[in-house]
Design an enzyme around this catalytic site. Structure first.
Site, PDB file in Angstrom:
ATOM      1  N   HIS A 114      49.613  38.568  43.064  1.00 40.68           N
ATOM      2  CA  HIS A 114      48.366  39.297  42.814  1.00 40.68           C
ATOM      3  C   HIS A 114      47.357  38.337  42.216  1.00 40.68           C
ATOM      4  CE1 HIS A 114      48.448  39.564  38.361  1.00 40.68           C
ATOM      5  NE2 HIS A 114      49.765  39.574  38.495  1.00 40.68           N
ATOM      6  N   CYS A 115      46.095  38.658  42.397  1.00 41.75           N
ATOM      7  CA  CYS A 115      45.022  37.899  41.759  1.00 41.75           C
ATOM      8  C   CYS A 115      44.419  38.786  40.672  1.00 41.75           C
ATOM      9  CB  CYS A 115      43.974  37.468  42.789  1.00 41.75           C
ATOM     10  SG  CYS A 115      43.221  38.840  43.686  1.00 41.75           S
ATOM     11  N   ALA A 116      43.162  38.611  40.364  1.00 40.82           N
ATOM     12  CA  ALA A 116      42.545  39.383  39.282  1.00 40.82           C
ATOM     13  C   ALA A 116      42.373  40.850  39.634  1.00 40.82           C
ATOM     14  CB  ALA A 116      41.191  38.782  38.918  1.00 40.82           C
TER      15      ALA A 116
ATOM     16  N   ARG B  98      43.514  42.167  43.181  1.00 43.28           N
ATOM     17  CA  ARG B  98      44.187  42.582  44.407  1.00 43.28           C
ATOM     18  C   ARG B  98      45.690  42.323  44.384  1.00 43.28           C
ATOM     19  NH1 ARG B  98      40.082  40.644  49.301  1.00 43.28           N
ATOM     20  NH2 ARG B  98      38.152  41.353  48.305  1.00 43.28           N
TER      21      ARG B  98
END
Length: 459
Positions: free
Chosen positions: A25-27, A29
């Site tokens: 995951h990113c910030a 998504r």
């Protein structure tokens, strides 16, 4: 948003755990790599409460959640693990908080160290092979080859606080990445350099507050306690900091509070507890070498499990430097060979192939490299009867070594490859060492055999 339900719904609608080849995951998504993109139902996923959008870019199936994506990711990761049979269904905090305090402590230790067992075991085997290669003259110490292989085999132990911070955070419910940063700060070169050549015990100041410094590499207790404390701060911040500010405020406050707190308050607990253990060992040796052999031989694995056994190492090193020999080191051998014996007993009795394989790996790892942590945390801590068998074996071997006053002429870790440390002008020293280690091995093996159930599993 119900993160657990959302994670289960997303997993079902992307084609199940078998269709997920990688996840991160990113910030904002949840990013998935899918074996078959066509199995993902975009409309159903978009309709899940909390999902803002779905896109497929750069080979990744991306599900837009917002800044709360780490919470969803944690539940999604758990859902995948359960679906694949890699994790028990009852792994939430509520279930692990049940039972006695002792049971909860052992459960926590098991959960924290279990993910590190492959790294510890592989590093231990490599270190043992490197020791053997240097002793037969195949590789010379100080060469580039030796240094590279030594770094490969020992990095897991040097950076153990960082790895433990990550796994502890998963157990206690804090951010694994921020926790790893807290552990990293303890190993930062400029911080370590504050001690200069004086070593542990140097006092520095943080805004006028005194802080006792120590070298935290290879330590266990300080970082686990730090992340346990941090989990409460993290949950409080997660609840009270607005979502729009969490990306910046939560990590900033976490590091600003926890790094100084660990260095000033939590870290010194490890220092002083270690010094107390060292003082006790010296006091015991002065009164009865047999009793000291029993206590150290039997209790060494307990000290290792708490990560404070390193405090006794300076005593051994000092004895070697000043006297040319040491009595304590042989007792640590007794512990290790009792662990080796316990693995043999388990292998002979158990029928579960996974457990038998783990026991063999532990046998080879300790025999070659003296690294007992994988077996200790992967087997003994989880089964206290087998651990008791090892402790009794260590006590028996330690008692004989203490009775015959066996010494080593070097500071080494107890394995087959370090037997030369027992060679003295008095040939009986080596012979008595072999007898004492054989006692530890046999007693540990026999008791572990009887204490192991045939249907025993590797939890």
């Amino acid at each position: 948003m119900n993160f657990k339900q959302a994670a289960q719904d997303i997993l079902a609608d992307v084609g199940g755990a078998e269709n997920v080849t990688n996840m991160t995951h990113c910030a904002t998504r949840l990013r998935l790599n899918l074996a078959d993109r066509s199995l993902a139902d975009d409309e159903k996923i978009s309709a899940i409460p909390g999902v803002l959008n779905v896109v497929y870019q750069a080979g990744q199936y991306q599900i837009l959640i917002g800044t709360e994506v780490p919470k969803l990711y944690a539940e999604f990761e758990q859902a995948v693990a359960v679906a694949r049979g890699d994790a028990p269904l009852a792994t939430n905090q509520e279930s692990t908080d049940k039972g006695s305090i002792i049971s909860r402590i052992f459960s926590a230790i098991s959960a924290i160290f279990a993910p590190l067992l492959p790294a510890l075991a592989g590093s231990g085997i490599l270190r043992g092979l490197l020791i053997l290669a240097t002793q037969v003259g195949f590789i010379k110490t100080g060469t580039g080859t030796y240094t590279i292989l030594y770094a490969a085999s020992m990095s897991v132990f040097y950076f153990l606080p960082i790895l433990l911070a990550f796994t502890s955070a998963k157990r206690f419910g804090a951010s694994p990445y921020l926790s790893a940063l807290i552990g990293s700060a303890l190993l930062y070169p400029d911080f370590i350099n504050l001690m200069g050549k004086a070593g542990n015990g140097v006092v520095t100041h943080f805004f006028g507050i005194p802080a006792v410094l120590m070298n935290y590499n290879s330590t266990v207790v300080p970082i686990i306690l730090a992340i346990w404390a941090y989990s409460y701060l993290y949950k409080w911040l997660d609840k009270h900091v607005p979502e729009s500010l969490k990306l910046v405020v939560l990590p900033m406050v976490s590091l600003l509070v926890m790094v100084p707190l660990t260095i000033i308050v939590i870290g010194p607990l490890g220092v002083y507890s270690g010094e107390a253990i060292a003082a006790f060992v010296n006091w015991l040796i002065a009164r009865s070498s047999i009793l000291a052999g029993v206590v150290v031989g039997g209790g060494w694995s307990i000290l290792v499990s708490m990560g404070i056994h390193w405090a006794v190492n300076p005593i051994m090193i000092n004895n070697i430097a000043n006297n040319g020999f040491d009595y304590i080191c042989p007792w640590t051998f007794a512990c290790n060979f009792a662990v080796i014996g316990a693995t043999l007993g388990v292998w002979l009795k158990a029928r579960d192939q996974k457990l038998r394989s783990f026991a063999v790996t532990g046998f080879v790892t300790i025999a070659l490299s003296a690294i007992i942590e994988p077996t200790l945390f992967g087997l003994l801590v989880k089964n206290r009867k087998i651990w008791l068998a090892q402790i009794i074996g260590g006590m028996a071997g330690g008692a004989y070594l203490g009775l015959t006053k066996v010494v080593t002429n070097a500071f080494v870790f107890g394995s087959v490859t370090t037997f030369p440390a027992f060679i003295e002008k008095n040939g009986m020293n080596f012979l008595n060492a072999m007898v004492g280690l054989a006692i530890a091995f046999v007693v540990g093996a026999i008791l572990a055999y009887f204490f192991t159930k045939r249907d025993e599993k590797l939890a």
